[in-house]
Design a protein around this motif. Structure first.
Motif, mmCIF file in Angstrom:
data_model
loop_
_atom_site.group_PDB
_atom_site.id
_atom_site.type_symbol
_atom_site.label_atom_id
_atom_site.label_comp_id
_atom_site.label_asym_id
_atom_site.label_seq_id
_atom_site.Cartn_x
_atom_site.Cartn_y
_atom_site.Cartn_z
ATOM 1 N N PRO A 1 0.832 -1.211 0.000
ATOM 2 C CA PRO A 1 0.000 0.000 0.000
ATOM 3 C C PRO A 1 0.867 1.263 0.000
ATOM 4 C CG PRO A 1 -0.726 -1.547 1.696
ATOM 5 C CD PRO A 1 0.618 -2.041 1.200
ATOM 6 N N SER A 2 0.447 2.218 -0.767
ATOM 7 C CA SER A 2 1.143 3.492 -0.818
ATOM 8 C C SER A 2 0.125 4.593 -1.105
ATOM 9 C CB SER A 2 2.230 3.459 -1.897
ATOM 10 O OG SER A 2 2.968 4.665 -1.886
ATOM 11 N N PHE A 3 0.624 5.821 -1.238
ATOM 12 C CA PHE A 3 -0.286 6.948 -1.465
ATOM 13 C C PHE A 3 0.266 7.862 -2.555
ATOM 14 C CE2 PHE A 3 -1.165 5.733 2.906
ATOM 15 C CZ PHE A 3 -2.550 5.742 2.956
ATOM 16 N N LYS A 4 -0.649 8.398 -3.339
ATOM 17 C CA LYS A 4 -0.334 9.523 -4.197
ATOM 18 C C LYS A 4 -0.925 10.768 -3.544
ATOM 19 C CE LYS A 4 0.118 7.707 -8.915
ATOM 20 N NZ LYS A 4 1.296 8.513 -9.295
ATOM 21 N N ILE A 5 -0.169 11.827 -3.545
ATOM 22 C CA ILE A 5 -0.634 13.075 -2.934
ATOM 23 C C ILE A 5 -0.934 14.081 -4.041
ATOM 24 C CG2 ILE A 5 -0.063 14.974 -1.391
ATOM 25 C CD1 ILE A 5 1.741 13.042 0.147
ATOM 26 N N TYR A 6 -2.163 14.556 -4.056
ATOM 27 C CA TYR A 6 -2.606 15.507 -5.075
ATOM 28 C C TYR A 6 -3.027 16.817 -4.414
ATOM 29 C CZ TYR A 6 -3.252 11.350 -8.073
ATOM 30 O OH TYR A 6 -3.081 10.187 -8.787
ATOM 31 N N THR A 7 -2.794 17.902 -5.129
ATOM 32 C CA THR A 7 -3.425 19.181 -4.788
ATOM 33 C C THR A 7 -4.319 19.553 -5.970
ATOM 34 O OG1 THR A 7 -1.546 19.899 -3.455
ATOM 35 C CG2 THR A 7 -3.066 21.606 -4.225
ATOM 36 N N ILE A 8 -5.593 19.740 -5.683
ATOM 37 C CA ILE A 8 -6.552 20.079 -6.737
ATOM 38 C C ILE A 8 -6.987 21.522 -6.531
ATOM 39 C CG2 ILE A 8 -8.784 19.509 -7.781
ATOM 40 C CD1 ILE A 8 -8.332 16.631 -6.797
ATOM 41 N N VAL A 9 -6.789 22.307 -7.572
ATOM 42 C CA VAL A 9 -7.090 23.747 -7.515
ATOM 43 C C VAL A 9 -8.079 24.077 -8.626
ATOM 44 C CG1 VAL A 9 -6.147 26.075 -7.642
ATOM 45 C CG2 VAL A 9 -4.785 24.245 -6.622
ATOM 46 N N ALA A 10 -9.057 24.889 -8.304
ATOM 47 C CA ALA A 10 -10.048 25.305 -9.306
ATOM 48 C C ALA A 10 -10.339 26.794 -9.188
ATOM 49 C CB ALA A 10 -11.342 24.510 -9.155
ATOM 50 N N VAL A 11 -10.526 27.418 -10.329
ATOM 51 C CA VAL A 11 -11.040 28.787 -10.404
ATOM 52 C C VAL A 11 -12.356 28.706 -11.183
ATOM 53 C CG1 VAL A 11 -10.716 30.990 -11.585
ATOM 54 C CG2 VAL A 11 -8.888 30.070 -10.161
ATOM 55 N N VAL A 12 -13.421 29.257 -10.611
ATOM 56 C CA VAL A 12 -14.767 29.041 -11.154
ATOM 57 C C VAL A 12 -15.487 30.378 -11.346
ATOM 58 C CG1 VAL A 12 -16.960 27.832 -10.835
ATOM 59 C CG2 VAL A 12 -14.839 26.839 -9.909
ATOM 60 N N ASP A 13 -16.146 30.500 -12.478
ATOM 61 C CA ASP A 13 -16.930 31.693 -12.813
ATOM 62 C C ASP A 13 -18.390 31.279 -12.958
ATOM 63 O OD1 ASP A 13 -18.102 33.962 -13.818
ATOM 64 O OD2 ASP A 13 -16.774 34.170 -15.541
ATOM 65 N N CYS A 14 -19.221 31.662 -11.981
ATOM 66 C CA CYS A 14 -20.630 31.281 -11.994
ATOM 67 C C CYS A 14 -21.456 32.304 -12.776
ATOM 68 C CB CYS A 14 -21.176 31.189 -10.574
ATOM 69 S SG CYS A 14 -20.331 29.972 -9.546
ATOM 70 N N THR A 15 -22.604 31.859 -13.245
ATOM 71 C CA THR A 15 -23.524 32.759 -13.931
ATOM 72 C C THR A 15 -23.862 33.942 -13.033
ATOM 73 O OG1 THR A 15 -24.517 30.911 -15.123
ATOM 74 C CG2 THR A 15 -25.782 32.944 -15.013
ATOM 75 N N GLY A 16 -23.776 35.140 -13.607
ATOM 76 C CA GLY A 16 -24.160 36.332 -12.864
ATOM 77 C C GLY A 16 -23.079 36.804 -11.912
ATOM 78 N N HIS A 17 -23.392 37.881 -11.205
ATOM 79 C CA HIS A 17 -22.508 38.397 -10.172
ATOM 80 C C HIS A 17 -23.395 38.931 -9.054
ATOM 81 C CE1 HIS A 17 -23.586 42.163 -12.197
ATOM 82 N NE2 HIS A 17 -23.118 41.642 -13.306
ATOM 83 N N GLY A 18 -22.811 39.551 -8.044
ATOM 84 C CA GLY A 18 -23.614 40.017 -6.923
ATOM 85 C C GLY A 18 -24.227 38.845 -6.172
ATOM 86 N N VAL A 19 -25.402 39.075 -5.587
ATOM 87 C CA VAL A 19 -26.040 38.062 -4.744
ATOM 88 C C VAL A 19 -26.390 36.780 -5.515
ATOM 89 C CG1 VAL A 19 -28.064 37.558 -3.305
ATOM 90 C CG2 VAL A 19 -26.898 39.762 -3.094
ATOM 91 N N PRO A 20 -27.013 36.850 -6.722
ATOM 92 C CA PRO A 20 -27.295 35.602 -7.455
ATOM 93 C C PRO A 20 -26.027 34.805 -7.749
ATOM 94 C CG PRO A 20 -28.509 37.428 -8.422
ATOM 95 C CD PRO A 20 -27.536 38.025 -7.457
#
Length: 398
Positions: free
Chosen positions: A193-212
């Motif tokens: 048994p062993s392990f792979k170490i990952y760092t997962i990074v995301a930048v996300v742009d959702c529909t709209g801005h402000g409160v919605p």
């Protein structure tokens, strides 16, 4: 009991104290004028009073003068007061004076109406300002909650050599967000048994801005955490597939008119043990990846894939993974479209070509200086034009 009040009463050129008379005392000329909206003209009060009232018993001896005119002030068929003049002389007034007071009554009524309208407008303005302060206060508190959900600087510092973030919401809270998780994948190598170490990074742009947009960002952040941290899905392509399904199912988009979605730039980063190499597996929905390698700036073009929302039937919807091998000290640039969509005074967008030129010219600078250059150049281009969208730009030095 209703009362009749003389607030502005002038006698022989001097303002007199306020006089209050009960309206039930109807045997007075002023009360009759207001309640019955009746004009009164008397040039000999003692001889002519019976034309309007039955007796003068309601008056004190020093209250009666010889001539008087009373004109009601009428607004929308309701009496709001009167204008009255009196004289010690008999036959002091003619039809000329009556018409003059009629005209004056019209102007006074309009002035009072305008004053009342102004008071109502001022009151509504104060009410709107209070409501706006309350709403803004609530949104600013929501901003604190949203900021607390974003990865901290210290979490980046533990994993990467250096980094910078440009995070500029258009309207206090943002539809853009960045997300990161540091995970282990259990593997078996030669029955060990062993392990792979990952760092997962995301930048996300959702529909709209402000409160919605902020609501959508909370949904997206929760789904990413569920997919990666709970379901243990680490392949970028599969992460976006699950995110796509989660958005469409969560918002019931097959059954409703909801068309919200998000653009995503996502990288899985793995530092190869005992090696200067770093493996990057990249998947995206409509967002490119810029990176440096061997002293040059490169980029992987965006895939025209939709996460959530409406899908053109002829659009290729196949999500893909792109694998590249970089070196430590290379840089990844992940961003939403807010930066390149920044308008100038002529409403022309900043553009991707100009961005690539800036990154290529400044890629050798320390990360903090790169950030300063990106902000300064954008603001110089913008020159006071309104921000068009939320802006998010993340730079990571491996």
């Amino acid at each position: 009991m209703r009362k009749f009040c003389y607030k502005d009463y002038m006698h022989l050129g001097q303002k007199m104290p306020q006089i209050v008379i009960p309206t039930q005392d109807s045997e007075r000329f002023a009360i009759l004028c207001v309640l019955q909206q009746k004009e009164i003209l008397l040039n000999d009060v003692l001889r002519e009073y019976h034309l309007y009232i039955k007796s003068l018993d309601a008056y004190k001896e020093d209250e009666l003068l010889n001539s008087t005119i009373c004109i009601p002030l009428i607004l929308e068929n309701a009496s709001i007061g009167l204008i009255s003049v009196q004289s010690t002389q008999k036959h002091a007034y003619t039809d000329y004076h009556l018409n003059l007071l009629r005209n004056l009554a019209v102007y006074i009524t309009i002035a009072l109406q305008n004053t009342d309208s102004f008071s109502q407008i001022a009151s509504q303005k104060r009410k709107i300002e209070r409501q706006n302060e309350e709403i803004t206060s609530s949104i600013r508190y929501a901003q604190k909650i949203q900021s607390a959900m974003l990865p901290s600087d210290s979490s980046f510092e533990k994993i990467f050599t250096d980094h910078f973030v440009i995070y500029q919401p258009k309207d206090i809270v943002s539809g853009d967000f960045y997300w990161m998780s540091h995970v282990k994948k259990r593997i078996i190598i030669d029955d060990v048994p062993s392990f792979k170490i990952y760092t997962i990074v995301a930048v996300v742009d959702c529909t709209g801005h402000g409160v919605p947009g902020a609501f959508m960002s909370m949904i997206g952040s929760r789904l990413l955490s569920e997919i990666v941290n709970e379901k243990k899905i680490f392949d970028p392509k599969r992460i976006l597939e699950k995110l796509q399904t989660g958005i469409r199912n969560g918002l019931h988009q097959q059954e409703s008119a909801n068309n919200d979605g998000m653009d995503v730039c996502l990288c899985r980063i793995e530092y190869i043990e005992d090696s200067p190499n770093v493996e990057i597996v990249f998947a995206n929905a409509k967002r490119p990846l810029f990176y440096t390698h061997q002293n040059e700036l490169h980029h992987i073009k965006r895939d025209k894939v939709y996460i959530g929302g409406w899908m053109p039937k002829k659009m290729n919807q196949e999500l893909r993974s792109h694998t590249i091998v970089l070196k430590r000290e290379d840089i990844l640039y992940l961003s939403t479209d807010g930066y390149v969509d920044t308008p100038n005074a002529q409403r022309k967008s900043f553009g991707s070509k100009r961005l690539m030129q800036i990154l290529g010219q400044n890629m050798y600078l320390p990360m903090a200086e790169q950030r300063d250059q990106l902000i300064e150049i954008k603001e110089e281009y913008q020159k006071g034009a309104d921000q068009r969208d939320d802006i998010l730009f993340l730079g990571i030095k491996l």
